[in-house]
Design a protein around this motif. Structure first.
Motif, PDB file in Angstrom:
ATOM      1  N   ALA A   1      -8.512 -52.561 102.187  1.00 54.72           N
ATOM      2  CA  ALA A   1      -8.771 -51.729 101.022  1.00 54.72           C
ATOM      3  C   ALA A   1      -8.536 -52.507  99.732  1.00 54.72           C
ATOM      4  O   ALA A   1      -9.274 -52.380  98.760  1.00 54.72           O
ATOM      5  CB  ALA A   1      -7.885 -50.486 101.071  1.00 54.72           C
ATOM      6  N   GLY A   2      -7.482 -53.328  99.729  1.00 56.24           N
ATOM      7  CA  GLY A   2      -7.200 -54.131  98.550  1.00 56.24           C
ATOM      8  C   GLY A   2      -8.293 -55.142  98.260  1.00 56.24           C
ATOM      9  O   GLY A   2      -8.653 -55.380  97.104  1.00 56.24           O
ATOM     10  N   ILE A   3      -8.816 -55.746  99.315  1.00 50.90           N
ATOM     11  CA  ILE A   3      -9.899 -56.721  99.138  1.00 50.90           C
ATOM     12  C   ILE A   3     -11.140 -56.032  98.578  1.00 50.90           C
ATOM     13  O   ILE A   3     -11.810 -56.551  97.683  1.00 50.90           O
ATOM     14  CB  ILE A   3     -10.214 -57.414 100.472  1.00 50.90           C
ATOM     15  N   LYS A   4     -11.454 -54.853  99.081  1.00 56.90           N
ATOM     16  CA  LYS A   4     -12.630 -54.126  98.599  1.00 56.90           C
ATOM     17  C   LYS A   4     -12.488 -53.774  97.124  1.00 56.90           C
ATOM     18  O   LYS A   4     -13.452 -53.850  96.362  1.00 56.90           O
ATOM     19  CB  LYS A   4     -12.838 -52.861  99.428  1.00 56.90           C
ATOM     20  N   ARG A   5     -11.276 -53.389  96.708  1.00 54.76           N
ATOM     21  CA  ARG A   5     -11.062 -53.089  95.287  1.00 54.76           C
ATOM     22  C   ARG A   5     -11.244 -54.344  94.435  1.00 54.76           C
ATOM     23  O   ARG A   5     -11.833 -54.305  93.357  1.00 54.76           O
ATOM     24  CB  ARG A   5      -9.654 -52.513  95.077  1.00 54.76           C
ATOM     25  N   SER A   6     -10.748 -55.468  94.937  1.00 57.55           N
ATOM     26  CA  SER A   6     -10.837 -56.710  94.179  1.00 57.55           C
ATOM     27  C   SER A   6     -12.275 -57.165  93.976  1.00 57.55           C
ATOM     28  O   SER A   6     -12.598 -57.798  92.965  1.00 57.55           O
ATOM     29  CB  SER A   6     -10.059 -57.820  94.895  1.00 57.55           C
TER      30      SER A   6
ATOM     31  N   ALA B   1     -10.100 -73.265  98.717  1.00 62.99           N
ATOM     32  CA  ALA B   1     -11.189 -72.505  98.121  1.00 62.99           C
ATOM     33  C   ALA B   1     -11.227 -71.058  98.616  1.00 62.99           C
ATOM     34  O   ALA B   1     -11.909 -70.221  98.029  1.00 62.99           O
ATOM     35  CB  ALA B   1     -12.527 -73.184  98.408  1.00 62.99           C
ATOM     36  N   ARG B   2     -10.506 -70.782  99.672  1.00 63.49           N
ATOM     37  CA  ARG B   2     -10.557 -69.438 100.254  1.00 63.49           C
ATOM     38  C   ARG B   2      -9.572 -68.499  99.563  1.00 63.49           C
ATOM     39  O   ARG B   2      -8.534 -68.928  99.070  1.00 63.49           O
ATOM     40  CB  ARG B   2     -10.219 -69.498 101.756  1.00 63.49           C
ATOM     41  N   ASP B   3      -9.904 -67.219  99.576  1.00 65.28           N
ATOM     42  CA  ASP B   3      -8.976 -66.206  99.093  1.00 65.28           C
ATOM     43  C   ASP B   3      -7.811 -66.112 100.073  1.00 65.28           C
ATOM     44  O   ASP B   3      -8.016 -66.017 101.279  1.00 65.28           O
ATOM     45  CB  ASP B   3      -9.683 -64.849  98.987  1.00 65.28           C
ATOM     46  N   GLY B   4      -6.593 -66.134  99.559  1.00 66.10           N
ATOM     47  CA  GLY B   4      -5.424 -66.093 100.435  1.00 66.10           C
ATOM     48  C   GLY B   4      -5.340 -64.856 101.301  1.00 66.10           C
ATOM     49  O   GLY B   4      -4.708 -64.877 102.372  1.00 66.10           O
ATOM     50  N   ARG B   5      -5.985 -63.783 100.879  1.00 64.16           N
ATOM     51  CA  ARG B   5      -5.950 -62.555 101.680  1.00 64.16           C
ATOM     52  C   ARG B   5      -7.081 -62.497 102.687  1.00 64.16           C
ATOM     53  O   ARG B   5      -7.156 -61.554 103.475  1.00 64.16           O
ATOM     54  CB  ARG B   5      -6.043 -61.333 100.754  1.00 64.16           C
TER      55      ARG B   5
ATOM     56  N   GLU C   1     -13.882 -58.924 106.633  1.00 65.17           N
ATOM     57  CA  GLU C   1     -14.159 -59.170 108.046  1.00 65.17           C
ATOM     58  C   GLU C   1     -13.000 -59.915 108.722  1.00 65.17           C
ATOM     59  O   GLU C   1     -12.558 -59.541 109.811  1.00 65.17           O
ATOM     60  CB  GLU C   1     -15.449 -59.981 108.206  1.00 65.17           C
ATOM     61  N   THR C   2     -12.496 -60.968 108.068  1.00 65.84           N
ATOM     62  CA  THR C   2     -11.440 -61.749 108.715  1.00 65.84           C
ATOM     63  C   THR C   2     -10.121 -60.989 108.756  1.00 65.84           C
ATOM     64  O   THR C   2      -9.361 -61.108 109.724  1.00 65.84           O
ATOM     65  CB  THR C   2     -11.239 -63.099 108.004  1.00 65.84           C
ATOM     66  N   ALA C   3      -9.825 -60.211 107.714  1.00 67.77           N
ATOM     67  CA  ALA C   3      -8.590 -59.427 107.723  1.00 67.77           C
ATOM     68  C   ALA C   3      -8.613 -58.392 108.838  1.00 67.77           C
ATOM     69  O   ALA C   3      -7.611 -58.168 109.533  1.00 67.77           O
ATOM     70  CB  ALA C   3      -8.383 -58.756 106.372  1.00 67.77           C
ATOM     71  N   ALA C   4      -9.760 -57.754 109.019  1.00 67.20           N
ATOM     72  CA  ALA C   4      -9.882 -56.736 110.074  1.00 67.20           C
ATOM     73  C   ALA C   4      -9.780 -57.342 111.467  1.00 67.20           C
ATOM     74  O   ALA C   4      -9.378 -56.664 112.417  1.00 67.20           O
ATOM     75  CB  ALA C   4     -11.205 -55.991 109.918  1.00 67.20           C
TER      76      ALA C   4
ATOM     77  N   LEU D   1      -0.825 -63.513 114.891  1.00 64.17           N
ATOM     78  CA  LEU D   1       0.414 -63.606 114.133  1.00 64.17           C
ATOM     79  C   LEU D   1       1.482 -64.356 114.916  1.00 64.17           C
ATOM     80  O   LEU D   1       2.224 -65.165 114.358  1.00 64.17           O
ATOM     81  CB  LEU D   1       0.912 -62.207 113.761  1.00 64.17           C
ATOM     82  N   ARG D   2       1.570 -64.102 116.217  1.00 69.24           N
ATOM     83  CA  ARG D   2       2.551 -64.820 117.047  1.00 69.24           C
ATOM     84  C   ARG D   2       2.232 -66.310 117.095  1.00 69.24           C
ATOM     85  O   ARG D   2       3.129 -67.157 117.037  1.00 69.24           O
ATOM     86  CB  ARG D   2       2.562 -64.237 118.461  1.00 69.24           C
ATOM     87  N   ALA D   3       0.952 -66.631 117.206  1.00 70.51           N
ATOM     88  CA  ALA D   3       0.556 -68.035 117.245  1.00 70.51           C
ATOM     89  C   ALA D   3       0.885 -68.721 115.919  1.00 70.51           C
ATOM     90  O   ALA D   3       1.323 -69.880 115.901  1.00 70.51           O
ATOM     91  CB  ALA D   3      -0.936 -68.154 117.539  1.00 70.51           C
ATOM     92  N   TYR D   4       0.694 -67.996 114.817  1.00 69.29           N
ATOM     93  CA  TYR D   4       1.014 -68.567 113.509  1.00 69.29           C
ATOM     94  C   TYR D   4       2.510 -68.866 113.419  1.00 69.29           C
ATOM     95  O   TYR D   4       2.919 -69.920 112.912  1.00 69.29           O
ATOM     96  CB  TYR D   4       0.602 -67.600 112.399  1.00 69.29           C
ATOM     97  N   MET D   5       3.331 -67.943 113.906  1.00 64.62           N
ATOM     98  CA  MET D   5       4.779 -68.172 113.879  1.00 64.62           C
ATOM     99  C   MET D   5       5.152 -69.416 114.668  1.00 64.62           C
ATOM    100  O   MET D   5       5.967 -70.238 114.231  1.00 64.62           O
ATOM    101  CB  MET D   5       5.515 -66.952 114.427  1.00 64.62           C
ATOM    102  N   GLN D   6       4.563 -69.581 115.835  1.00 66.15           N
ATOM    103  CA  GLN D   6       4.880 -70.733 116.676  1.00 66.15           C
ATOM    104  C   GLN D   6       4.433 -72.044 116.038  1.00 66.15           C
ATOM    105  O   GLN D   6       5.096 -73.076 116.165  1.00 66.15           O
ATOM    106  CB  GLN D   6       4.220 -70.577 118.053  1.00 66.15           C
TER     107      GLN D   6
END
Length: 312
Positions: free
Chosen positions: A1-6, A29-33, A37-40, A47-52
Motif C-alpha cells: 500500500a505504501g509503494i502504491k501511494r508513493s 538504483a532500486r527502491d529500497g522497499r 510485485e516483488t514486495a508481494a 527472510l530466513r535466508a536473508y538472516m543466514q
C-alpha cells in the motif's frame, strides 16, 4: 500500500529516475522497499535466508551509551546476538563511478510544482579532503539560508521554499546530490540558477568569509549531536561504520580549523562538475531544454535504455 501511494508522488518518481541515471544497473538504483510485485512475492523462507546470509556476527557493529559496565554489556551482547550466524555469505559490493556526461530528463506529472533533483560524482568518506568537501558543500547548498543556492533562488528571487545539496558517501558509490521545488513557470530559471551557481563555485571557489563561517558552524554545531545518550550512540556507531578512529571526536575540530580557503578552492575545482550534472525535473516544467521527455507511467528501464552505465 505504501509503494502504491508513493507512485503518485513526484519526488518519489524523480528519485527513481535520478537513481537509474546515477547508478545504472547497480542495486543502488532500486527502491529500497522494492516494487508492488516483488514486495508481494517475499516469503518467510526469503527472510530466513536473508538472516543466514546477511545478519551475521562478523558484520555487527555496536555502540552503547549509558549506565552499564563493560562486563554487563558483554554478557548482554552475547545473549542478544550470540545466536546469529558467524559470517556473511552475501555478494561482495561492487563499486562504481557516476557517468561524466550531463543529462536532463523531464518526467511529465500533473502536480502543483516541479521537483528538480541533481546528482554528480561525490567524495569518499575516507578521502583526506573530506572536510574541505563538506565546507564546499555547506557554502554551495548545505548551509540552509547561508548557502549560495538558497540565497540566489529563495532570498533574492522567491523561486522556491527550499533548496539543498549534500554529500552522500556509500560503500559502492559516492554522490553529491541537490534539489528543490518551484512553480512550473519558474522551472527553467530555477534550474539555470542552480547550474550557474554550480559553475561559479567550481570556477571561482568560495570567499574567505564563507569558508570561516562554514568552519565555525561545523565546529560549533557538533555538540548538538551529543546532547542525548541515543545521539552519542549514533555518533559512535557512525565513527565505527566509517572507520574514523577512536580519537575522532578529539581531533575533529582541529582538522576542520586547519582547512584553508585554498584547500577548499582546490577541492571544489576537483569535486564539482557543472558539465556532468544529471538532472531530473518532475512536473510540468516550462522552458527546460531536456534531452528526453518521459510521460508519467513510462517504464524507467525503457525510457533510459540508452543511458551510459556507471563505470565499475
Amino acid at each position: 500500500a505504501g509503494i502504491k501511494r508513493s507512485q503518485a508522488q513526484g519526488r518519489w518518481i524523480g528519485r527513481r529516475f535520478i537513481n537509474r541515471m546515477t547508478y545504472g544497473d547497480h542495486p543502488y538504483a532500486r527502491d529500497g522497499r522494492g516494487t508492488v510485485e516483488t514486495a508481494a512475492a517475499i516469503t518467510s523462507d526469503d527472510l530466513r535466508a536473508y538472516m543466514q546470509d546477511r545478519l551475521t556476527r562478523d558484520t555487527l557493529l555496536i555502540s552503547a551509551v549509558g549506565d552499564i559496565t563493560p562486563e554487563a554489556l558483554g554478557a548482554a551482547i552475547d545473549q542478544i546476538f550470540g545466536g546469529l550466524p558467524a559470517s556473511a555469505t552475501g555478494p561482495v559490493p561492487v563499486t562504481g563511478t557516476i557517468p561524466d556526461t550531463g543529462r536532463v530528463v523531464v518526467v511529465e506529472v500533473d502536480q502543483p510544482q516541479t521537483s528538480v533533483i541533481i546528482s554528480q560524482q561525490g567524495l569518499d568518506r575516507q578521502d583526506p579532503d573530506w572536510f574541505a568537501g563538506v565546507i564546499a558543500n555547506y557554502i554551495l547548498g548545505g548551509g540552509s539560508f547561508q548557502s549560495r543556492l538558497m540565497i540566489e533562488t529563495r532570498v533574492k528571487r522567491g523561486l522556491t521554499y527550499g533548496v539543498y545539496s549534500g554529500l552522500r558517501p556509500g560503500a559502492s558509490f559516492d554522490v553529491l546530490m541537490a534539489g528543490g521545488a518551484t512553480n512550473h513557470e519558474d522551472a527553467a530559471e530555477f534550474l539555470a540558477i542552480l547550474e550557474a551557481e554550480w559553475r561559479k563555485m567550481a570556477e571561482e571557489g568560495p570567499t574567505v568569509e564563507e569558508v570561516e563561517q562554514a568552519k565555525g558552524y561545523l565546529i560549533g554545531s557538533f555538540a548538538l549531536s551529543l546532547t542525548e545518550t541515543s545521539d552519542i550512540a549514533n555518533v559512535l556507531l557512525a565513527i565505527q561504520e566509517n572507520e574514523l578512529g577512536i580519537d575522532y571526536i578529539d581531533r575533529r575540530a582541529d582538522e576542520i580549523a586547519a582547512i584553508t580557503p585554498e584547500d577548499v578552492l582546490r577541492v571544489t575545482r576537483e569535486l564539482l562538475t557543472p558539465d556532468a550534472l544529471r538532472v531530473v525535473a518532475v512536473g510540468k516544467p516550462e522552458g527546460i531544454e531536456a534531452d528526453r521527455v518521459v510521460p508519467l507511467g513510462a517504464d524507467i528501464l525503457e525510457a533510459l535504455a540508452d543511458e551510459p552505465v556507471p563505470g565499475s
